[in-house]
Structures are given as structure tokens and as C-alpha cells.
Design an enzyme around this catalytic site. Structure first.
Site, PDB file in Angstrom:
ATOM      1  N   ARG A 240       0.082  -9.330   1.721  1.00  0.00           N
ATOM      2  CA  ARG A 240      -0.801  -9.280   0.362  1.00  0.00           C
ATOM      3  C   ARG A 240      -0.133  -8.339  -0.445  1.00  0.00           C
ATOM      4  O   ARG A 240       0.432  -7.202  -0.145  1.00  0.00           O
ATOM      5  CB  ARG A 240      -1.964  -8.863   0.692  1.00  0.00           C
ATOM      6  CG  ARG A 240      -2.817 -10.010   1.558  1.00  0.00           C
ATOM      7  CD  ARG A 240      -3.149 -11.250   0.990  1.00  0.00           C
ATOM      8  NE  ARG A 240      -4.160 -12.221   1.613  1.00  0.00           N
ATOM      9  CZ  ARG A 240      -3.350 -13.277   2.194  1.00  0.00           C
ATOM     10  NH1 ARG A 240      -2.205 -13.358   2.275  1.00  0.00           N
ATOM     11  NH2 ARG A 240      -4.269 -14.151   3.033  1.00  0.00           N
ATOM     12  N   GLU A 269      -2.038 -12.786  -8.830  1.00  0.00           N
ATOM     13  CA  GLU A 269      -1.424 -14.283  -8.544  1.00  0.00           C
ATOM     14  C   GLU A 269      -2.276 -15.157  -9.394  1.00  0.00           C
ATOM     15  O   GLU A 269      -3.272 -15.406  -9.188  1.00  0.00           O
ATOM     16  CB  GLU A 269      -1.480 -14.595  -7.306  1.00  0.00           C
ATOM     17  CG  GLU A 269      -0.621 -13.536  -6.473  1.00  0.00           C
ATOM     18  CD  GLU A 269      -0.475 -13.952  -4.911  1.00  0.00           C
ATOM     19  OE1 GLU A 269      -1.420 -14.766  -4.645  1.00  0.00           O
ATOM     20  OE2 GLU A 269      -0.019 -13.138  -4.048  1.00  0.00           O
ATOM     21  N   HIS A 288       3.635 -17.171  -3.551  1.00  0.00           N
ATOM     22  CA  HIS A 288       2.688 -17.196  -2.418  1.00  0.00           C
ATOM     23  C   HIS A 288       2.764 -18.366  -1.669  1.00  0.00           C
ATOM     24  O   HIS A 288       1.641 -19.160  -1.496  1.00  0.00           O
ATOM     25  CB  HIS A 288       1.351 -16.849  -2.698  1.00  0.00           C
ATOM     26  CG  HIS A 288       0.343 -16.212  -1.697  1.00  0.00           C
ATOM     27  ND1 HIS A 288      -0.794 -15.556  -1.725  1.00  0.00           N
ATOM     28  CD2 HIS A 288       0.374 -16.599  -0.528  1.00  0.00           C
ATOM     29  CE1 HIS A 288      -1.281 -15.232  -0.670  1.00  0.00           C
ATOM     30  NE2 HIS A 288      -0.618 -15.981   0.171  1.00  0.00           N
TER      31      HIS A 288
HETATM   32  P1  NAD Z   1      -2.128 -10.023  12.796  1.00  0.00           P
HETATM   33  O1  NAD Z   1      -3.422  -9.706  12.910  1.00  0.00           O
HETATM   34  O2  NAD Z   1      -1.245 -10.941  13.987  1.00  0.00           O
HETATM   35  O3  NAD Z   1      -0.795  -8.922  12.644  1.00  0.00           O
HETATM   36  C1  NAD Z   1      -1.321  -7.831  11.610  1.00  0.00           C
HETATM   37  C2  NAD Z   1      -0.756  -6.602  12.504  1.00  0.00           C
HETATM   38  O4  NAD Z   1      -1.003  -5.413  11.536  1.00  0.00           O
HETATM   39  C3  NAD Z   1      -1.617  -6.193  13.605  1.00  0.00           C
HETATM   40  O5  NAD Z   1      -0.878  -5.966  14.958  1.00  0.00           O
HETATM   41  C4  NAD Z   1      -2.395  -4.936  13.191  1.00  0.00           C
HETATM   42  O6  NAD Z   1      -2.427  -4.017  14.240  1.00  0.00           O
HETATM   43  C5  NAD Z   1      -1.260  -4.449  12.278  1.00  0.00           C
HETATM   44  N1  NAD Z   1      -1.879  -3.370  11.582  1.00  0.00           N
HETATM   45  C6  NAD Z   1      -3.159  -3.068  10.891  1.00  0.00           C
HETATM   46  N2  NAD Z   1      -3.046  -2.047  10.230  1.00  0.00           N
HETATM   47  C7  NAD Z   1      -1.882  -1.479  10.202  1.00  0.00           C
HETATM   48  C8  NAD Z   1      -1.461  -0.340   9.452  1.00  0.00           C
HETATM   49  N3  NAD Z   1      -2.309   0.352   8.817  1.00  0.00           N
HETATM   50  N4  NAD Z   1      -0.338   0.107   9.602  1.00  0.00           N
HETATM   51  C9  NAD Z   1       0.802  -0.817  10.460  1.00  0.00           C
HETATM   52  N5  NAD Z   1       0.253  -2.013  11.185  1.00  0.00           N
HETATM   53  C10 NAD Z   1      -1.200  -2.271  11.021  1.00  0.00           C
HETATM   54  O7  NAD Z   1      -1.698 -11.023  11.603  1.00  0.00           O
HETATM   55  P2  NAD Z   1      -0.408 -11.747  11.274  1.00  0.00           P
HETATM   56  O8  NAD Z   1      -0.812 -13.462  11.550  1.00  0.00           O
HETATM   57  O9  NAD Z   1       0.781 -11.321  11.642  1.00  0.00           O
HETATM   58  O10 NAD Z   1      -0.493 -11.879   9.424  1.00  0.00           O
HETATM   59  C11 NAD Z   1      -0.600 -10.377   8.852  1.00  0.00           C
HETATM   60  C12 NAD Z   1      -0.626 -10.927   7.311  1.00  0.00           C
HETATM   61  O11 NAD Z   1       0.085 -11.617   6.708  1.00  0.00           O
HETATM   62  C13 NAD Z   1      -2.220 -11.652   7.140  1.00  0.00           C
HETATM   63  O12 NAD Z   1      -3.045 -10.626   7.194  1.00  0.00           O
HETATM   64  C14 NAD Z   1      -2.055 -12.190   5.788  1.00  0.00           C
HETATM   65  O13 NAD Z   1      -2.592 -11.277   4.775  1.00  0.00           O
HETATM   66  C15 NAD Z   1      -0.494 -12.264   5.517  1.00  0.00           C
HETATM   67  N6  NAD Z   1      -0.090 -13.801   5.523  1.00  0.00           N
HETATM   68  C16 NAD Z   1       0.496 -14.091   4.269  1.00  0.00           C
HETATM   69  C17 NAD Z   1       0.940 -15.256   4.133  1.00  0.00           C
HETATM   70  C18 NAD Z   1       1.655 -15.825   2.823  1.00  0.00           C
HETATM   71  O14 NAD Z   1       1.504 -17.215   2.745  1.00  0.00           O
HETATM   72  N7  NAD Z   1       2.330 -14.901   2.327  1.00  0.00           N
HETATM   73  C19 NAD Z   1       0.530 -16.336   5.283  1.00  0.00           C
HETATM   74  C20 NAD Z   1       0.152 -15.811   6.507  1.00  0.00           C
HETATM   75  C21 NAD Z   1      -0.489 -14.663   6.317  1.00  0.00           C
END
Ligand code: NAD
Length: 333
Positions: A240, A269, A288
Site C-alpha cells: 500500500r 491513487e 495498482h
Molecule cells: P498477509 O497477511 O498474508 O501477510 C502480511 C505479513 O505482514 C504478515 O506475515 C504479517 O506478520 C506481516 N507484518 C505485519 N506487520 C508487520 C511489520 N510491522 N513489519 C513486518 N512485517 C509485518 O498478507 P498478504 O496476502 O501477503 O498481503 C500483504 C499486503 O499486500 C495486503 O495487506 C495488501 O495491502 C497488499 N496487496 C496489494 C495488492 C495489489 O494489487 N498491489 C494485492 C493484494 C494485496
């Protein structure tokens, strides 16, 4: 009267759903309505009498939730539900679901795409060829190899893990991972080496960010973190926009603290036309769209439709982001 399901701001032609049994089942259970709201006021107006809202990135604020007294479910068509006030929804006894898992593959592929595009100067190469500067580009050199480089993954969840595994397998990269919530053995089992954030920033050739947006991760990568990175390093963000401090990133890219960035997400965005990032040659951007593949889009729609059907039937939907008892929320027919 049938309950109403609102499809808000998720762009996918419904024609593509016409033969999907789940969609047909939903049509038999509910009236559907489709909109891409341009403002909070417009969303408040259109959500007023609906029981279920399937949403993309529109902010589901307290005002929107207050405007929808019949609402039982907000189904997020994606993983990150930072645009939904889950706490307020829970207080209002509105279920919130998301769709984890489906997007890990496409977003990881897109992350590798940005890594390769930046490393091999893809956008610039294409523009040189089109403007008859073939030899000029060849004389600049074609960037650097990924093989043997170190990739730092911040956030080792579904997407971060997939990126690490792909980068390790496809390019033989070394992986450092920072994620305080994932046990070190789990990181090692997925091709990574656990690291502190400081160590990861200082040692990585490419840093890729994969944390959810929440108060603790807002501005997680700011001036201090960018100054720790190598001057030759590349920063990739597909999580994000607000996880990065964009002003600090602009300074880093113009002052040579880091070499380049690949961004799928921005603080605003689409960005303002005057945004400095749009003018920097060492930034490669996509709008995005990391998760917008045909396969992922279909899977997201079907998951949200599935959650809607569950709630319409008084069953517990998969992946609730809040913990209400859905049996107490059966939609009256
Ligand atoms: P997920 O919940 O499987 O993984 C997120 C990880 O981040 C977790 O393992 C958590 O422990 C870790 N985390 C939380 N706080 C942290 C910190 N302060 N420091 C380090 N690690 C930390 O989620 P995911 O499916 O891997 O997705 C991650 C993010 O990607 C989503 O929340 C979303 O915002 C973003 N995303 C973007 C798109 C896009 O189109 N660009 C699409 C899907 C998801």
C-alpha cells in the site's frame, strides 16, 4: 422482496459472470445493483437499502455504514481491507470478509515483473527503440543481473513468501526476511533467512515491501530506513502506498540514497499530475494492477459472491475479518 446486493467499484464485466453457477445462484437469491461511486455521498446514497456490499477500494467509513441500516455484509474484493472501518462495522454488527490466498501468485509475479523491469531498464529500453535510438540505449548498458543478488522481503505473509520462493528458484537470489510475527523456522522453510529490519535494509540489493497497511505500518519505510539502504539498491512496493513515506522516497531517489524504485501503489491513487514521482526517470510505476489478472479477478468475484450467498443463507462465510456470529445476522427474506 428479495434482499439487495451492491457491487461497488469492482471493475469486471458482469457478462463474464453470466455462465458462472455461483453468480446465477446469487441472482436467484437477491437483486443486484452495480456502481462505481465517485464520492462518499454517492456511495451513501446507493448503499442505503442494500443488505450486502461487494467493494473494492471505496472507503467504507462510519458515515457510509451509518447510511446503510440494512447492511449485513461488506465483502472486500481483495486482501487488504484498510479501506474498511472494521471496528465500526463490528460495532454496527456488519460482517466484513476479505479474500486471502487468491492474490499471492499474481501479486508475487507482478513484484518480480517490477524487479526485472527496473533491473533491466525495460521502460526506457522500449522508449529508446520506439524513438529510433537503438544504439544509444545499447551504449548505456542493460542494467544488472538478479542472479546472486540479495532480496530483502519486509512482511513474510502469503505474498512475501511467494515472492521469496520465486526469486530464489527463478533467479538464485539470497533472501532476507523481516517479519516479527513469523517464526524464524517458517522463514527458513520458505527459502528465507530471518533478519532485523536494519540488517535487511543495509544488506539487500532489492527491498520489497509486503505488509498490510495499519497504524503500525504507516510510514514503515521512511527517511531513516531509506538512508540505511545501499546507494545501488532498488525499492519495490506492491503493498500500500502509505506504507512508504513518499516525500522521503522522493528525496531518496533524487539524492542518490537509493538507485531506483518500482511502485504499484501510491499514497494518492491516481497521483496528482504535479507529483514529483511522475517526473523521475528512476521510478517505474503501474496503476495498482498487481492483482488484476483475468484469473485473479474471476476468483475474487466468485469468492465475494460465495460469501454473499453464505450470508444470504444464514451460514458463516469464509474469511471473516471481524468476529460476529453470522447466524445472528440472517437476512430476512
Ligand atoms: P498477509 O497477511 O498474508 O501477510 C502480511 C505479513 O505482514 C504478515 O506475515 C504479517 O506478520 C506481516 N507484518 C505485519 N506487520 C508487520 C511489520 N510491522 N513489519 C513486518 N512485517 C509485518 O498478507 P498478504 O496476502 O501477503 O498481503 C500483504 C499486503 O499486500 C495486503 O495487506 C495488501 O495491502 C497488499 N496487496 C496489494 C495488492 C495489489 O494489487 N498491489 C494485492 C493484494 C494485496
Amino acid at each position: 422482496m428479495k434482499p439487495r446486493v451492491l457491487f461497488a467499484d469492482v471493475t469486471f464485466e458482469t457478462a463474464k459472470l453470466q455462465k458462472e453457477p455461483k453468480y446465477l445462484e446469487l441472482l436467484s437469491l437477491a437483486e443486484t445493483r452495480y456502481t462505481i461511486p465517485q464520492s462518499e455521498a454517492e456511495l451513501c446514497d446507493v448503499i442505503r437499502d442494500v443488505e450486502i456490499a461487494i467493494v473494492g477500494d471505496s472507503p467504507i467509513t462510519p458515515r457510509v455504514l451509518d447510511a446503510a441500516p440494512k447492511l449485513k455484509l461488506v465483502a472486500k474484493c481483495g486482501v487488504g481491507f484498510d479501506n474498511i472501518d472494521v471496528e465500526y462495522a463490528t460495532r454496527k454488527r456488519v460482517l466484513v470478509t476479505n479474500v486471502p490466498g487468491v492474490l499471492a501468485g499474481p501479486v508475487a509475479e507482478h513484484t518480480l515483473l517490477l524487479m526485472l523491469a527496473v533491473a533491466r531498464k525495460l521502460v526506457s529500453a522500449d522508449s529508446y527503440v520506439r524513438t529510433e535510438r537503438w544504439d544509444a540505449f545499447r551504449s548505456l548498458g542493460a542494467g544488472f543481473d538478479l542472479r546472486g543478488k540479495t532480496l530483502g522481503v519486509i512482511g513474510f505473509g502469503a505474498i512475501g513468501r511467494r515472492v521469496a520462493e520465486m526469486a530464489r528458484t527463478a533467479f538464485g537470489m539470497q533472501i532476507l526476511a523481516f517479519d516479527p510475527l513469523v517464526p524464524p523456522e517458517k522463514i527458513r522453510n520458505s527459502a528465507g533467512e530471518p533478519a532485523t529490519l536494519e540488517q535487511l535494509l543495509g544488506e539487500s540489493d532489492i527491498v520489497s515491501v509486503h505488509v498490510p497497511l495499519m497504524p503500525a505500518t504507516t510510514g514503515l519505510v521512511g527517511e531513516k530506513e531509506l538512508r540505511r539502504m545501499k546507494p545501488s539498491a532498488v525499492l519495490i512496493n506492491t503493498s500500500r502506498g502509505r506504507v512508504l513515506d513518499e516525500k522521503a522516497l522522493e528525496k531518496a531517489l533524487t539524492s542518490g540514497w537509493i538507485a531506483a524504485a518500482g511502485l504499484d501503489v501510491l499514497e494518492k491513487e491516481p497521483p496528482d499530475p504535479g507529483s514529483l514521482l511522475l517526473k523521475l526517470p528512476n521510478v517505474t510505476m503501474t496503476p495498482h494492477t498487481a492483482a488484476f489478472t483475468a484469473e485473479a479477478t474471476r476468483a475474487l468475484w466468485l469468492a465475494c459472491i460465495g460469501a454473499s450467498i453464505d450470508v444470504l443463507k444464514g451460514e458463516r462465510p469464509r474469511s471473516p475479518a471481524n468476529v460476529l456470529n453470522p447466524t445472528a445476522m440472517v437476512v430476512e427474506k
